[in-house]
Design an enzyme around this catalytic site. Structure first.
Site, mmCIF file in Angstrom:
data_model
loop_
_atom_site.group_PDB
_atom_site.id
_atom_site.type_symbol
_atom_site.label_atom_id
_atom_site.label_comp_id
_atom_site.label_asym_id
_atom_site.label_seq_id
_atom_site.Cartn_x
_atom_site.Cartn_y
_atom_site.Cartn_z
ATOM 1 N N HIS A 8 0.819 -1.210 0.000
ATOM 2 C CA HIS A 8 0.000 0.000 0.000
ATOM 3 C C HIS A 8 0.857 1.266 0.000
ATOM 4 C CE1 HIS A 8 -3.358 2.666 0.427
ATOM 5 N NE2 HIS A 8 -2.745 3.244 1.439
ATOM 6 N N ASP A 31 1.500 4.919 -0.678
ATOM 7 C CA ASP A 31 0.851 6.199 -0.972
ATOM 8 C C ASP A 31 1.641 6.928 -2.052
ATOM 9 O OD1 ASP A 31 -1.280 5.947 0.763
ATOM 10 O OD2 ASP A 31 -0.210 6.846 2.442
ATOM 11 N N ASP A 83 -7.741 2.668 1.484
ATOM 12 C CA ASP A 83 -7.380 3.763 2.392
ATOM 13 C C ASP A 83 -7.980 5.097 1.994
ATOM 14 O OD1 ASP A 83 -6.071 4.839 4.609
ATOM 15 O OD2 ASP A 83 -4.325 5.409 3.442
ATOM 16 N N HIS A 131 -5.578 9.740 -3.070
ATOM 17 C CA HIS A 131 -6.373 9.983 -1.863
ATOM 18 C C HIS A 131 -5.654 10.727 -0.742
ATOM 19 C CE1 HIS A 131 -4.676 5.871 -0.908
ATOM 20 N NE2 HIS A 131 -4.397 6.508 0.209
#
Length: 1068
Positions: free
Chosen positions: A268, A270, A380, A591
């Protein structure tokens, strides 16, 4: 009963036996006598030299490995420091492995308290390192599991990034980064690993965890006694006996009905957050190479990576690594997941942006990897739109995964597995990993918690268990893989099986009949300030979404009217440019970028990307229009309408551009004139000064300004508040009760905005207890009262302002001829600390629900606080409009760049600006310009065409100078009957010359319409978000016009693929 050979401890004292086991594997204490102290029985120093790459953030992108190693490296030593933040430092490592280490595992051990990348001497990315985080740590690189000897001198390189795994904070994690952070070299050696000790360390670690979690269950005692006996054996010098005890324990499996955890490795990563985009590109290489390294020794390992953008960066910046990744993709071990270009925000992007996320993500995976994803993977994001199930079905997906709903602050979501139904009735299978995380460390407590926390016990027999360091990337480590092997089938824990997301979802689908249904949005009861933070991101996003929409429309018209042969060069170049631009927009919808929760350095770069996309959109638009109309001949002023209905609108033209005596009005400065123009649906018209059905008037009575244009009547106080708003000729007043009781709108209100922790993310419920209306009649602030700037007959403009705190606010209140709404054009110089600014409308409308525009539809939410679920929705997300209505009368607020709303009781508020200080201390500290409008209406919002007015508010008529010959007005496309909105008209991505149209039902009811095209059409086929061709769709022609009848169910999304006919015509 204990296993054979296991003797219980002499004393029944948990307080000594369990800590004794833990101390024997502790990294902090007793290293002189425990296993950790025996892990590396021998080591050798490394000869080190260093070169500092010139430049700061992102400078590494200009340097190839071959260029780097040609530079002059100078000697450095342990204790030297390197920096500052975001710089890059290269180290050359030279050593020779001792011959006495033959047959043993040899590692490079490294410590700089930062992230780094290990490179081979010939330029292969080998593995990432992260030594700056005490938890998410990867501090060694295994040179060989069994040294063969006589290797001679060896050379490796380490590229050090002057940042930690989660950025460069020096205090709290979300504090703005320290720009002067330095990193000290603390460890650089080659070391011999004792493999037996390494195995024993992990045996004891897992047994200790089992005992610690399972006691007082008898299985916990068995684990403790086994571990204690192992310690005794090790002390006695019998390592092999200790290993045998562990193997005997872990050989005992679980029961047939045991819950299964689908262990899926992920990182994951970012795409930007506490670090910029440029550092994410290197994090991709570090994360991906680390997983390839694990796969060498753990063939059962399965790793998934979302976000096609990150795969594309790997291909661009690390092509050799990318080819090795592709080999593991082919082997089914390293898999793309999620379907989208980026893990975008789940609320703010438009419906079309959602479609493009899927389209470009799946296109990349199909073209590069020969496969597509089967699920939407968004773990997320800060809430999930109620139209996501419909959008997923539109692109051929039926599986959804997230875990973020576990963060809700008020209510615990009641399911981990459920059927999710969207506003159009579409359903998808939704799964929330019950461990409530995507970065599990693969420990016993996590496995047991995952099973115990499952909200669907007895309904679901399998759950995702997503493990690996996340957020800053990294992914699974070798230590996690060791624990997973021991927990694969161990009594007392759920079974843990490595599997792909596809395999997991297949099992869930077989159990789907047991699952409950959830209808509507997945509202996260946290992070609701992200609808407002970093206002420029929201404004540019909305602007470029419409700009790209229009560019594609005009390009499609050029193809349809002129034919593919005449427009092929334009089409090819435009498709390339538009794809690049869309990908820039999609990247910025990540996000943590568009929500406003990234560090300061991210936002100038994001603004640049948006502006580049805007420039391309304008270029494609202009070239397409030039192709349609030509560029030769006398030019006239023309307006073009890209919307499907006719429009009357007041625009500005150069003074004297229309013939004298026309119905014009000089603008405030005098250099331009207002004219009222008409434009046909999705077509053009010569600028002719029309006569307004009613002139716009303004009258002042007792410091109250009365505006009227025959459609809207409004009363404005001298401080800019709206105290009366009616549909002209209707006695029902939005802000005045029948008994004369006075309410008010456009109350510019400032609130304290101090979240519990997540500064840029959260606006807490208690902020509503601190309102201060800065334009109240008795305001303590300095107000510049309303003056009449322009007085009609085509447009009335009032201006007022207020200075408050360290900020100033100026607003033009405008009513144009033939307009259904009153506009507030607002300029704010914003310099507050932990405040939120809103415009509040306290209305005379009796209702218990409000409607909000969302992606390709609208959502109804309660305005009461009957339940905790209702109470938690004090700040919600909406797009272009919100509406509160009685059955035959109502009030809408329109906007062109805002997303945060509240509707409580009879109040509606629109959030304008916030001022958080972390992670960007300067967030929104600048000048802002934005518009919103208010619209009273008769009938329902559908009957009043609120959707249409909001589209117009966001997409003004385009004024051009074009050569017109003969026909001075034409409509290329229109839609007969109401209900469905034709949002997208675009060229097919394959360059065939086909045209894709995308429509959605906007009223929430069953609708029948006819799409009308003034061009020859050879065929019409059903399509979808992937632009695939489906069944033939009936159409007919009359007098050279093509009609396509369509039926829609409420809020449904449809796409058609049109093949233009051979007969084409120009604008005339």
């Amino acid at each position: 009963m204990s296993d054979p050979g296991v003797q219980a401890s002499i004393h029944k004292n948990l307080k000594t036996t369990l800590p004794r086991i833990n101390n024997y594997i502790s990294s902090n204490r007793f290293r002189e006598v425990n296993l950790v102290g025996r892990l590396y029985p021998d080591s050798r120093p490394i000869t080190l030299s260093h070169w500092a790459l010139p430049g700061g953030e992102g400078a590494w992108q200009s340097w190839s490995f071959d260029d780097v190693i040609k530079q002059e490296f100078t000697p450095v030593s342990i204790g030297d420091s390197f920096g500052p933040t975001w710089t890059t430092h290269w180290f050359k490592l030279e050593f020779e492995v001792p011959e006495e280490w033959k047959g043993k595992e040899v590692r490079i051990r490294w410590g700089t308290n930062s992230e780094a990348t290990v490179w081979s001497h010939d330029g292969h990315v080998l593995q990432g390192l992260s030594t700056g985080d005490p938890v998410a740590k990867r501090s060694y690189y295994t040179i060989t599991r069994s040294y063969e000897g006589q290797a001679g001198p060896q050379v490796f390189y380490i590229e050090m990034a002057a940042n930690k795994l989660l950025g460069a904070y020096s205090g709290d994690q979300i504090d703005p980064p320290d720009p002067d952070m330095m990193f000290t070299l603390t460890l650089a050696e080659i070391a011999l690993l004792d493999s037996n000790v390494y195995q024993l360390t992990h045996d004891l670690e897992v047994l200790y965890q089992l005992a610690n979690e399972l006691i007082p269950d008898h299985r916990g005692y068995q684990a403790m006694y086994t571990a204690n006996q192992m310690v005794n054996s090790i002390i006695a010098g019998d390592d092999s006996g200790a290993i045998a005890l562990a193997e005997q324990y872990f050989a005992k499996g679980n029961g047939a009905r045991c819950h299964t955890l689908a262990a899926i490795g992920n990182c994951h990563l970012d795409t930007a957050w506490l670090w910029p985009y440029s550092e994410t590109k290197r994090k991709v290489a570090r994360s991906f190479s680390s997983q390839l390294k694990i796969m060498e020794n753990y063939p059962e390992h399965i790793f998934v990576a979302s976000q096609a953008q990150q795969w594309a960066w790997c291909k661009e910046y690390y092509p050799e690594l990318y080819e090795r990744v592709k080999a593991q993709v082919a082997a089914g071990k390293f898999l793309p997941v999620g379907s989208t270009w980026i893990e975008m925000d789940g609320n703010i992007p438009s419906g079309e942006s959602f479609v493009r996320q899927f389209f470009y993500g799946q296109k990349f995976y199909r073209e590069e990897l020969g496969m597509t994803c089967k699920e939407f993977w968004l773990p997320d994001t800060f809430g999930y739109s109620a139209q996501i199930p419909g959008l997923m079905k539109h692109v051929g997906l039926e599986r959804f995964l997230t875990q973020k709903m576990s963060w809700s602050l008020v209510n615990k979501f009641p399911h981990h597995n459920f059927v999710w139904e969207g506003i159009d009735g579409s359903t998808v299978l939704a799964h929330f990993p019950p461990g409530d995380s995507y970065h599990m460390n693969l420990t016993v407590d996590e496995a047991i918690w995952t099973q115990e926390n499952l909200q669907d016990k007895g309904r679901a027999g399998i759950s995702a268990f997503l493990f690996g360091y996340g957020d800053g990337g990294g992914g699974p480590t070798q230590e996690m893989m060791e624990r997973r092997r021991r927990l694969a089938d161990t009594d007392g824990c759920p079974k843990m099986e490595m599997m792909t997301p596809d395999q997991m979802f297949e099992r869930l689908e077989s159990q789907q009949h047991n699952f409950c249904r959830w209808v509507g949005e997945l509202f996260l009861e946290l992070h609701n300030g992200t609808y407002t933070t970093q206002a420029a991101m929201k404004r540019l996003c909305r602007k470029v979404e419409f700009a790209l929409r229009d560019a594609e429309f005009y390009l499609s018209m050029a193809i349809g009217l002129l034919g593919i042969s005449a427009t092929l060069p334009l089409l090819k170049q435009s498709l390339t440019d538009l794809e690049i631009s869309w990908k820039k927009v999609l990247l910025n919808q990540f996000h943590d970028v568009i929500p406003g929760s990234s560090i300061e350095i991210v936002y100038p770069q994001a603004e640049e990307l948006y502006n580049e996309a805007l420039l391309v959109a304008a270029t494609v638009r202009d070239e397409a229009i030039k192709a349609i109309f030509g560029d030769i001949g006398t030019k006239s002023q023309v307006v073009i309408n890209s919307l499907q209905w006719p429009r009357d609108e007041v625009i500005k033209v150069t003074a004297g551009a229309v013939k004298p005596g026309s119905n014009t009005q000089k603008t405030e400065g005098g250099a331009e004139e207002y004219v009222l123009v008409s434009a046909p649906p999705m077509g053009y018209a010569l600028v002719l000064a029309g006569t307004p059905p009613f002139p716009v008037t303004v009258n002042e009575v007792n410091e109250v300004f009365v505006l009227d244009n025959g459609f809207v009547q409004a009363e404005i106080t001298s401080t800019g508040q709206l105290i009366s708003l009616k549909v002209s000729g209707d006695d029902r007043d939005v802000f005045r009760h029948g008994d004369g009781t006075q309410l008010a709108g456009n109350q510019i209100t400032i609130f304290d905005d101090e979240p519990l922790y997540w500064d840029a993310w959260d606006v807490m419920d208690y902020h509503l207890e601190t309102p201060e209306v800065i334009n109240a009649k008795d305001s303590k602030y300095t107000i510049t009262p309303v003056t009449v700037v322009e007085s009609g007959p085509l447009l009335v403009k009032l201006r007022w302002g207020v200075e408050f705190g360290k900020s100033s606010f100026t607003q033009d209140i405008e009513l144009a001829a033939a307009a259904a709404y009153l506009t507030f054009s607002t300029s704010v110089s914003w310099h507050e600390d932990h405040k939120i600014l809103k415009t509040v409308f306290d209305t005379n409308i009796q209702t218990n629900k409000a409607n909000f525009d969302i992606q390709f539809g609208h959502l109804q939410r309660p305005t009461h606080m009957n339940t905790s679920w209702d109470t938690a929705r004090y700040e919600v997300c909406g797009h272009k409009w919100a509406d509160i209505s009685e059955p035959d009368w109502g009030f809408a607020v329109l906007n062109e760049s805002k997303y945060g709303w509240m509707a409580r009781g009879h109040q509606v508020s629109l959030s304008l600006l916030r001022s958080p200080k972390a992670p960007d201390y300067t967030a929104d500290m600048k000048d802002h310009f934005f518009k919103y409008a208010v619209m009273p209406h008769r009938g329902t919002l559908q009957e009043a065409q609120v959707v249409q007015r909001a589209y117009e508010f966001n997409n003004p008529l385009l004024k051009c100078d074009l050569p017109l010959e003969g026909v001075t007005e034409d409509s290329w496309v229109s839609v007969e009957d109401d209900g469905a909105v034709l949002h997208t008209v675009k060229p097919a991505d394959d360059g065939s010359g086909d045209i894709i149209i995308r429509m959605f039902e906007s009223c929430g009811c069953k609708s029948k319409v006819k799409v009308k095209l003034s061009m020859a059409i050879a065929s019409v086929k059903a399509s979808n978000g992937m632009e695939e061709s489906g069944v033939e769709v009936p159409f007919f022609e009359e007098a050279g016009v093509t009609f396509v009848p369509l039926s829609f169910t409420p809020f449904s999304i449809k796409a058609l693929r049109l093949t233009p006919g051979s007969v084409a015509r120009g604008h005339d």
